[in-house]
Design an enzyme around this catalytic site. Structure first.
Site: not given
Ligand SMILES: *Cc1c(COP(=O)(O)O)cnc(C)c1O
Length: 436
Positions: A256, A301, A337, A366-367, A395
């Site tokens: 994290g 990450r 993300r 298509c959004e 990610y």
């Protein structure tokens, strides 16, 4: 005309400069081209096409090494879900890291990479019997149990002495996005410390003759900025260790650790973390008169995010009423993300400078929510331009989809002036292969 256009020498926008802390180590501007791992981004785009996820091997390895050196008597476990790729898993193993996986699929990649079972930890709030059987078959050294059902199921499947850790929810709010805050109470991960479920889980594991309890695990979330959140976690976990009366050899604090995504954001204070967390652990263990457990951490990450850069080609520029939309050949299929977490990214144009204007970089899907970044690009940005988006190592490949049956981009590793794909571009043949 703006001041910056009239007086380019004082305009902060006209002379290309590289945002600090976001790009892979050693990334430089060469004229108006971007050079990553000694390879020109323009040449990478020409050779491998776009979108293209570029990964700087030296940055990944150096961060892995830094983690290992900061915790010399602990164990650093790479969170394999952040960048699932056998070649990356091999780099981690070569740098002395262990690996965590959370499914039989990730375990299959680890096996393909040749990571031995004693260096693998299995996670997951749901583990199917296939996941558990695969882990037992490969001799995965530690399985982190996440429910009472799983303790019973694993107890029945395991041979004698299977090492187990227990996932504890310590109730620490790590101040991050709700979708990635995994340490707070009343959510799907782990056994609650406050309710007594964690203590009960410890006793249940100890009762199973085929299982051997070696450690406690927690993971308070992702993009955690404050070392204090981990110190508080250590206090609570040691309290649990003291109250359970069972010898706990390993304490896994999860991952994290934050990575900077935008200019001005700072990196995680790893050195401060190591000092303060170790200090707190020693103090709390002495206070409660329990032996100091071995410390494990699971960065994902913070090792790979800033090693990645995605290259996109501009396909169209549209002037809206208040905004300019720059549409590229990728989008939420290679980077969901922003849509998932409201994640923010920087972007830059490769190939020329010029006075910058605010734009919204959007994808091809298509959004309306398929937005990649709000950023600054030269006012004359046009179709055919090449864009680079930093901090796309973690990610991205992991979360990519085939939405709109768009083929997923390759991951191209760069190092010392050489480039090689470590995951090839998906093809229409790949897409068709699964339809029956
Ligand atoms: C996702 C995850 C990690 C890694 O988190 P990062 O934010 O990528 O460092 C570590 N441990 C567990 C159990 C996880 O689920």
């Amino acid at each position: 005309m703006t001041l910056a256009e009239l007086l380019p020498s004082i305009g902060c926008s006209t002379e290309p400069v590289l945002e600090e802390g976001l790009w892979p180590d050693g990334t430089v501007l060469s004229g108006s081209d971007l050079v990553i791992g000694g390879v020109s981004a323009t040449r990478l785009a020409a050779r491998f096409g776009t979108p293209c996820q570029v990964l700087d091997e030296a940055t990944v390895r150096s961060r892995a090494r830094t983690f290992a050196a900061t915790l010399p008597d602990g164990e650093v476990v790479f969170a394999g879900k952040s960048l699932p790729c056998p070649e990356v898993y091999r780099w981690m193993a070569a740098e002395g890291l262990s690996l965590d996986v959370s499914s039989a699929g990730e375990l299959a990649l680890a096996r393909a990479a040749g990571v031995p079972g004693e260096r693998i930890v299995l996670h997951g709030n749901v583990k199917t019997s296939e996941d558990l059987k695969a882990a037992l078959e490969h001799g995965v050294s530690r399985i982190v149990v996440d429910s009472f059902d799983e303790i019973a199921q694993l107890g029945a499947l395991a041979r004698h002495g299977q090492q187990v850790m227990i996932r504890v929810t310590p109730g620490v709010d790590a101040v991050t996005h709700a979708a990635i805050a995994t340490g707070v109470e009343d959510q799907k991960f782990g056994f609650s410390l406050a309710s007594g479920a964690a203590l009960e889980a410890i006793l249940r594991v100890v009762e199973q003759p085929s299982l051997r309890l070696v450690g406690l695990h927690c993971h308070i979330g992702s993009q955690v900025r404050h070392v204090a959140s981990y110190e508080e976690t250590v206090r609570r976990m040691v309290g649990l260790i003291a109250s359970c009366g069972v010898r706990i050899e390993q304490l896994d604090l999860g991952g994290g650790f934050c990575a900077p995504y935008l200019p001005g954001e700072s990196s995680f204070d790893l050195f401060g973390f190591a000092q303060r967390v170790r200090g707190t652990l020693n103090y709390e263990c002495a206070l409660h008169r329990v032996p100091v457990p071995r410390l494990l951490i699971e960065p994902g990450r913070s090792i790979v995010a800033n090693a990645g850069v995605t290259l996109y080609r501009v396909c169209a520029v549209k002037r809206g009423v208040t905004r300019t939309f720059v549409a590229v050949d990728g989008g939420m299929s290679d980077n969901p993300r922003p849509a998932l977490y409201g994640a923010k990214y920087a972007v830059r144009l490769i190939g020329r400078g010029g006075a910058l204007r605010p734009v919204t970089v959007v994808g091809r899907h298509c959004e309306a929510g398929d937005v990649l970044a709000d950023g600054l690009l030269p006012a004359d940005v046009h179709a055919g331009d090449l864009l680079a988006m930093p901090v796309t190592g973690a990610y991205h490949h992991a979360l990519a989809s085939n939405y709109n049956q768009v083929c997923r981009p390759p991951v191209v590793a760069v190092r010392d002036g050489f480039a090689r794909p470590i995951m090839r571009r998906e093809t229409e043949e790949d897409l068709l292969r699964r339809y029956v």
